[in-house]
Enzyme design. Structure first.
Site, mmCIF file in Angstrom:
data_model
loop_
_atom_site.group_PDB
_atom_site.id
_atom_site.type_symbol
_atom_site.label_atom_id
_atom_site.label_comp_id
_atom_site.label_asym_id
_atom_site.label_seq_id
_atom_site.Cartn_x
_atom_site.Cartn_y
_atom_site.Cartn_z
ATOM 1 N N SER A 95 0.858 -1.187 0.000
ATOM 2 C CA SER A 95 0.000 0.000 0.000
ATOM 3 C C SER A 95 0.891 1.232 0.000
ATOM 4 O O SER A 95 1.519 1.548 1.016
ATOM 5 C CB SER A 95 -0.907 0.001 1.241
ATOM 6 O OG SER A 95 -1.796 -1.088 1.198
ATOM 7 N N LYS A 170 -7.169 1.817 -2.514
ATOM 8 C CA LYS A 170 -6.731 1.394 -1.180
ATOM 9 C C LYS A 170 -6.704 2.571 -0.216
ATOM 10 O O LYS A 170 -7.101 2.443 0.954
ATOM 11 C CB LYS A 170 -5.345 0.745 -1.251
ATOM 12 C CG LYS A 170 -4.755 0.341 0.112
ATOM 13 C CD LYS A 170 -5.675 -0.627 0.876
ATOM 14 C CE LYS A 170 -5.183 -0.901 2.301
ATOM 15 N NZ LYS A 170 -3.963 -1.701 2.375
ATOM 16 N N LYS A 238 0.615 5.588 8.218
ATOM 17 C CA LYS A 238 1.259 5.727 6.916
ATOM 18 C C LYS A 238 0.216 5.876 5.816
ATOM 19 O O LYS A 238 0.338 6.730 4.934
ATOM 20 C CB LYS A 238 2.151 4.511 6.665
ATOM 21 C CG LYS A 238 2.865 4.501 5.323
ATOM 22 C CD LYS A 238 2.170 3.667 4.270
ATOM 23 C CE LYS A 238 2.145 2.203 4.599
ATOM 24 N NZ LYS A 238 1.539 1.402 3.517
#
Length: 298
Positions: A95, A170, A238
């Site tokens: 990701s 995502k 993140k």
């Protein structure tokens, strides 16, 4: 059966690679932390470098933590790119940033190879159960070649669009997950502080319009106080950074995403970087001076 390379064998990558070995594919493996013995015993072959993996495989999968890690695995010393030959496929299941993904894809395309960004949702549980949601960006022909492999690792598999669109999807997923964790945390904290049994409140809500996978799984974690990670707060931080940075580039305001990130930041400040992301509720509890399920004071 295919010759498959797999670079990045952590909490997610290890079980994903294991499913491919179990399906009868030949796997060539590399990971910074070393190749798990269980995978070599199952039939996988450990390789010294990502470049060696790429030379031996027809399709190479990367599953590493962040954008710089993907760049290093692809283009660093002895990286995947240096071992590729025309006609191979690179599939990044990490990701990472959508903008950088498009740049990586272009560099791989210039070598005569296809590139798919195919990030996943479902965490460690989904990786072990081969029930991951996989959102893919890239050319349809490459997607069709890779799809049988995706089907060994996941259940809900969608070609969203071109390179970068998988990563964009995502990021959108992580926004929804973070905000839903925050909503469930607020609801159960409110119920508990009001004197209701949070476990029974959760059970009642599971039968109504507020029902969700987050309420089911992470609501239970909040009630039972089980914050060992399936997905660590540091990793969700993140992902929300990707969302907020991309939003700034696009001129889009994401106010509640920013709030969720601040709650994660508060958790990290209290030593919670490795908590499961459902542990976001602890930041809410600190502000309320009440823990879900604790006796009501006064």
């Amino acid at each position: 059966m295919m010759n498959i390379g797999f670079v990045g064998l952590g909490i997610m990558g290890s079980p994903m690679a294991g499913h491919l070995i179990a399906a009868g594919h030949t796997l060539f493996l590399n990971s910074l932390g070393g190749v798990p013995e269980a995978l070599t015993k199952a039939g996988g072959t450990a390789c010294a470098t990502p470049a060696e993996v790429a030379r031996k495989a027809d399709l190479v999968i990367t599953m590493v933590p962040d954008t710089p890690d993907v760049e290093s695995a692809l283009f660093g010393k002895d990286g995947i790119a240096s071992g590729l030959s025309a006609g191979k496929i690179v599939v990044d299941m990490s990701s990472i940033a959508p903008v950088e993904t498009k740049k990586f894809a272009k560099r791989i395309n210039e070598l005569g190879c296809d590139y798919l960004d195919a990030p996943v949702s479902g965490g460690e549980v989904g990786a072990k159960a081969a029930s991951l949601t996989i959102m893919v960006g890239g050319p349809e022909a490459a997607f069709e070649k890779a799809k049988p492999l995706f089907e060994k690792m996941g259940k809900n598999i969608t070609l969203v669009g071109g390179n970068g669109d998988g990563q964009t999807t995502k990021v959108a997923n992580q926004i929804i997950v973070a905000l839903t964790i925050e909503a469930v945390g607020e609801a159960l904290l409110f119920a508990s502080r009001a004197g209701a049994d949070p476990a029974r409140v959760r059970q009642a809500l599971m039968g109504g319009f507020a029902a969700s996978r987050i309420l089911e799984v992470h609501g239970e974690r909040m009630v039972k106080r089980t914050f060992e990670p399936g997905f660590r707060i540091a990793l969700h931080q993140k992902d929300l950074n990707l969302a907020l940075n991309s939003a700034r580039q696009l001129g889009v305001s994401l106010p509640n995403t920013a709030t969720a990130q601040e709650l994660f930041n508060a958790c990290v400040a209290h030593g919670g970087a490795a908590w499961d992301h459902s542990g976001m509720v602890k930041a809410l509890e600190l502000m309320a001076n009440h823990e879900i399920g604790a006796p009501v004071k006064g």
